[in-house]
Motif scaffolding. Structure first.
Motif, PDB file in Angstrom:
ATOM      1  N   ALA A 106     -28.834 -72.841 -89.185  1.00  0.00           N
ATOM      2  CA  ALA A 106     -27.782 -72.460 -88.218  1.00  0.00           C
ATOM      3  C   ALA A 106     -27.784 -70.940 -88.028  1.00  0.00           C
ATOM      4  O   ALA A 106     -27.685 -70.438 -86.904  1.00  0.00           O
ATOM      5  N   HIS A 109     -30.593 -69.644 -85.832  1.00  0.00           N
ATOM      6  CA  HIS A 109     -30.390 -69.794 -84.383  1.00  0.00           C
ATOM      7  C   HIS A 109     -29.772 -68.528 -83.782  1.00  0.00           C
ATOM      8  O   HIS A 109     -29.871 -68.297 -82.580  1.00  0.00           O
ATOM      9  N   TRP A 110     -29.137 -67.709 -84.618  1.00  0.00           N
ATOM     10  CA  TRP A 110     -28.634 -66.412 -84.162  1.00  0.00           C
ATOM     11  C   TRP A 110     -29.714 -65.340 -84.335  1.00  0.00           C
ATOM     12  O   TRP A 110     -30.061 -64.635 -83.392  1.00  0.00           O
ATOM     13  N   ALA A 113     -33.364 -66.885 -82.390  1.00  0.00           N
ATOM     14  CA  ALA A 113     -33.167 -67.964 -81.408  1.00  0.00           C
ATOM     15  C   ALA A 113     -34.444 -68.265 -80.625  1.00  0.00           C
ATOM     16  O   ALA A 113     -34.652 -69.388 -80.170  1.00  0.00           O
ATOM     17  N   ALA A 130     -24.337 -69.840 -82.060  1.00  0.00           N
ATOM     18  CA  ALA A 130     -24.781 -69.968 -83.453  1.00  0.00           C
ATOM     19  C   ALA A 130     -23.725 -69.541 -84.484  1.00  0.00           C
ATOM     20  O   ALA A 130     -23.541 -70.241 -85.488  1.00  0.00           O
ATOM     21  N   TYR A 134     -22.583 -71.815 -87.550  1.00  0.00           N
ATOM     22  CA  TYR A 134     -22.733 -71.348 -88.940  1.00  0.00           C
ATOM     23  C   TYR A 134     -21.383 -71.483 -89.664  1.00  0.00           C
ATOM     24  O   TYR A 134     -21.312 -72.010 -90.776  1.00  0.00           O
TER      25      TYR A 134
END
Ligand SMILES: N[C@@H](CCC(=O)N[C@@H](CS)C(=O)NCC(=O)O)C(=O)O
Length: 205
Positions: A106, A109-110, A113, A130, A134
Motif C-alpha cells: 500500500a 503505491h505512493w 506508483a 495510497a 495505507y
C-alpha cells in the motif's frame, strides 16, 4: 560473516534492526538508491529483484523481510526474537506477511506508483489515494492485530521491529500517527530500544 545490503530509511531497516536485536556480527553495505545502484549488474547479481534488503549468509543469499526475519529468529534462538512453538511462530509469520504483502505494498503505491500504471493521471490518482489505503491497514492493526504491549502479547518479537518501521512511515505520507494511538504508543516503545536507536543513529550519518 553476514552481509546486509541496505538503503537507510527503506524496508532494509527491518532486517538491520533485527540483526542488532539478535546481537549478530555483520557488515552493512549500502545500496545507494540515489545512484540507482539497486539496478546495477553488481547488485542484481546479489538480488535479481533489485530490492533491499538482501542478506548474504554462509549458505547463500536470503531476500524478503519475512524470510530474513524467520532466519534471524531461528539462527539466534538465545535472543528470543520469536515464539519457540510452531503455532506461535506461524502467528509471527502471519503478521509479518501482512506487513510485507499488504501494508508495504500500500505504501509503495505512493512511493512508486509508476510500477502499477503508465498513464500520468492514473499515477497521480494512485499516489493520491495510497495514504488512506495505507492508513486503512493501520486501522485493522490498531483494532484487531496488536495485542499489546507487544504485537504478539507479553513477549517482544520480530513483529514489533517490522511494525515499527512501517508505522514510522505514516508521517511520510502525511498521515498523523496519533490517529492510531495504540500503534503510536507501540512505535515509541520500540523506538526506545537500544538496537533501534543504534541503527537509526548509524544511518543518520
Ligand atoms: N518484498 C520485499 C520488498 C523489498 C522492497 O520493495 N524494498 C524497496 C525499499 S523499501 C526497494 O528495494 N526498492 C527499490 C526499487 O524499487 O527500486 C521485502 O519485503 O523484503
Amino acid at each position: 560473516m553476514l552481509t546486509l545490503f541496505y538503503q537507510p530509511g527503506s524496508a532494509s531497516d527491518v532486517a538491520r534492526i533485527a540483526l542488532e536485536e539478535a546481537g549478530a556480527t555483520y557488515q552493512a553495505l549500502r545500496v545507494d538508491f540515489s545512484k540507482d545502484e539497486q539496478r546495477q549488474p553488481q547488485y542484481l547479481a546479489i538480488n535479481p529483484k533489485g530490492r533491499v534488503p538482501a542478506l548474504v549468509t554462509d549458505e547463500g543469499v536470503i531476500t524478503e523481510n519475512v524470510a530474513i526475519l524467520g532466519w534471524i529468529a531461528q539462527s539466534f534462538p538465545e535472543a528470543g526474537l520469536a515464539p519457540d512453538d510452531a503455532f506461535g511462530f506461524a502467528r509471527m509469520q502471519a503478521f509479518n506477511a501482512y506487513l510485507a504483502t499488504t501494508v508495504h505494498v500500500a505504501y509503495a503505491h505512493w512511493r512508486r506508483a509508476y510500477r502499477w500504471a503508465d498513464d500520468p493521471a492514473c499515477i497521480e490518482h494512485l499516489r493520491a489515494v495510497a495514504p488512506e489505503r495505507y492508513a486503512d491497514c493501520f486501522a485493522v492493526i490498531e483494532a484487531e492485530m496488536l495485542e499489546g504491549p507487544w504485537v504478539l502479547g507479553d513477549d517482544f518479537s520480530l513483529c514489533d521491529v517490522y511494525l515499527f518501521v512501517m508505522a514510522d512511515w505514516l508521517e511520510t505520507v502525511n498521515i498523523d500517527p496519533r490517529r492510531f494511538p495504540r500503534v503510536h504508543d507501540h512505535c515509541e516503545l520500540v523506538r526506545a530500544r537500544p538496537a533501534v536507536r543504534k541503527v537509526l543513529a548509524q544511518q543518520a550519518v
